[in-house]
Write an enzyme that holds these catalytic residues in place. Structure first.
Site, PDB file in Angstrom:
ATOM      1  CE  LYS A  83      -1.078   0.951   4.832  1.00 40.86           C
ATOM      2  NZ  LYS A  83      -2.102   0.816   5.858  1.00 40.86           N
ATOM      3  CG  ASP A  84       3.713   2.121   2.689  1.00 44.33           C
ATOM      4  OD1 ASP A  84       2.667   2.726   2.981  1.00 44.33           O
ATOM      5  OD2 ASP A  84       4.396   1.498   3.515  1.00 44.33           O
ATOM      6  NE  ARG A 129      -7.395   3.666   3.576  1.00 46.25           N
ATOM      7  CZ  ARG A 129      -7.535   2.928   4.672  1.00 46.25           C
ATOM      8  NH1 ARG A 129      -8.693   2.376   4.944  1.00 46.25           N
ATOM      9  NH2 ARG A 129      -6.531   2.725   5.490  1.00 46.25           N
ATOM     10  NE  ARG A 130      -6.132   3.148   8.506  1.00 48.30           N
ATOM     11  CZ  ARG A 130      -4.836   2.852   8.652  1.00 48.30           C
ATOM     12  NH1 ARG A 130      -3.989   3.756   9.121  1.00 48.30           N
ATOM     13  NH2 ARG A 130      -4.395   1.659   8.323  1.00 48.30           N
ATOM     14  NE  ARG A 147       4.957  10.801  10.078  1.00 52.95           N
ATOM     15  CZ  ARG A 147       5.904  10.502   9.232  1.00 52.95           C
ATOM     16  NH1 ARG A 147       6.457  11.441   8.517  1.00 52.95           N
ATOM     17  NH2 ARG A 147       6.328   9.261   9.078  1.00 52.95           N
ATOM     18  NE  ARG A 153       0.788   6.504  12.813  1.00 50.76           N
ATOM     19  CZ  ARG A 153       0.223   6.939  11.698  1.00 50.76           C
ATOM     20  NH1 ARG A 153      -1.056   6.761  11.497  1.00 50.76           N
ATOM     21  NH2 ARG A 153       0.941   7.528  10.778  1.00 50.76           N
ATOM     22  CB  CYS A 240      -0.573   5.891   0.085  1.00 46.47           C
ATOM     23  SG  CYS A 240       0.527   7.114   0.801  1.00 46.47           S
TER      24      CYS A 240
END
Ligand SMILES: NCc1[nH]cc(CCC(=O)O)c1CC(=O)O
Length: 305
Positions: A83-84, A129-130, A147, A153, A240
């Site tokens: 996904k990166d 997206r989230r 981030r 996190r 992304c």
């Protein structure tokens, strides 16, 4: 070459998550092919920049340095989180294998499930997206951009700065922190990022020997699924950091793909599905993206303020 073979040099980011997934690939490759593999840690722009990922542009920040080292011959192949990877192909670089996918879903990490978070609870995520999908599910939440790597996190929840964070299940498993999960989001609630939970093995396009060797780890079902997912992103011209969620999976030789484009403020969400033969993965993705655009997806893709 005769005699003892040099170990293959595997370029990897140095985070715990990256090292764990790269070591897993190294072990699998040795098991399948008998080749020794040695990990070479590389620091990428995405690891050092303090800017929010969405601001530094997102696409490619975790992969460009690794690709440079492939092209210069310093490493033989690289393992990335798929996904990166930017959707645009890089000249001279081949995607040699997509190993069998891990769990593709997102997970809410914190003490309680989404429905039990109090009104106005602070939930951290850096991904538009989230953000968009969380706001659509719970407009009352205070979604906070964050981030840092996954352990950092998770630390923001433990130290009380945030009530919860959203992270990829696959990454949590790799850092052995599945214990932090309160709820795994069903794709009906939150669609993952294109390619989430799967890995990409890249090498130089002229290393046909390596492309064949690494191909031992390729999983065709995963490749079809992520090909369809990434094609949606390609057509929508998002990186992304785009508010685009997708999920494809094969059932009885039919590939089912669902995709969403969501407004950053959660006010509007377009969601559509398609299916077809896995060999037509690209076309399934392309057609679905066109249908999303036909429903006004491009109006939802604007940059957040
Ligand atoms: N953008 C960072 C990133 N890249 C890959 C993963 C997790 C593993 C995966 O999604 O395959 C993560 C962290 C996250 O999104 O929680």
């Amino acid at each position: 070459m005769t005699g003892a073979r040099r170990p293959l040099r595997l370029g990897t980011r140095k985070s715990l998550m990256a090292m764990t997934q790269s070591q897993g690939v190294a072990n699998a490759l040795t098991q399948h092919t008998g080749h020794a593999v040695e990990l070479v840690g590389v620091t990428t722009h995405g690891d050092v920049s303090k800017a929010l990922l969405a601001q530094i542009g997102g696409t490619g920040v975790f992969v460009n340095e690794l690709r440079d080292k492939l092209l210069s011959g310093e490493v033989d192949f690289a393992v990335h989180s798929l996904k990166d990877l930017p959707t645009t192909a890089t000249p001279g670089i081949a995607l040699a294998a997509t190993p069998a996918r891990d769990d593709a879903r997102d997970a809410l990490c914190g003490p309680v499930k989404l429905a039990d978070l109090p009104h106005g609870a602070r939930v951290g995520t850096g991904s538009p997206r989230r953000v968009a999908q969380l706001r659509a599910l719970r407009p009352d939440l205070d979604v906070v951009p964050i981030r840092g790597n996954a352990p950092t996190r998770l630390g923001k929840v433990t130290d009380g700065e945030l009530d919860a964070v959203v992270l990829a299940h696959a990454g949590l498993r790799r850092i052995r922190r599945l214990d932090a999960i309160a709820e795994v989001f069903d794709p009906d609630q939150m669609l993952p990022a294109p390619g989430q939970g799967s890995l990409a093995l890249e090498c130089r396009a002229d290393r046909t020997d390596l492309i064949e060797l690494l191909g031992a780890l390729d999983d065709p079902m995963t490749r079809a699924a992520v090909t369809a997912e990434r094609m949606v992103l390609t057509v929508l011209e998002g990186g992304c950091s785009a508010p685009v969620g997708t999920y494809a999976a094969e059932v009885d030789e039919t590939l089912h793909l669902t995709a969403t484009v969501a407004a950053y403020d959660g006010s509007r969400q377009i969601r559509m599905s398609a299916s077809g033969h896995p060999d037509s993965a690209k076309q399934i993705g392309r057609d679905l993206a066109d249908r999303l655009l036909g429903q006004g997806a491009d109006q939802l893709m604007g940059e957040p303020d």
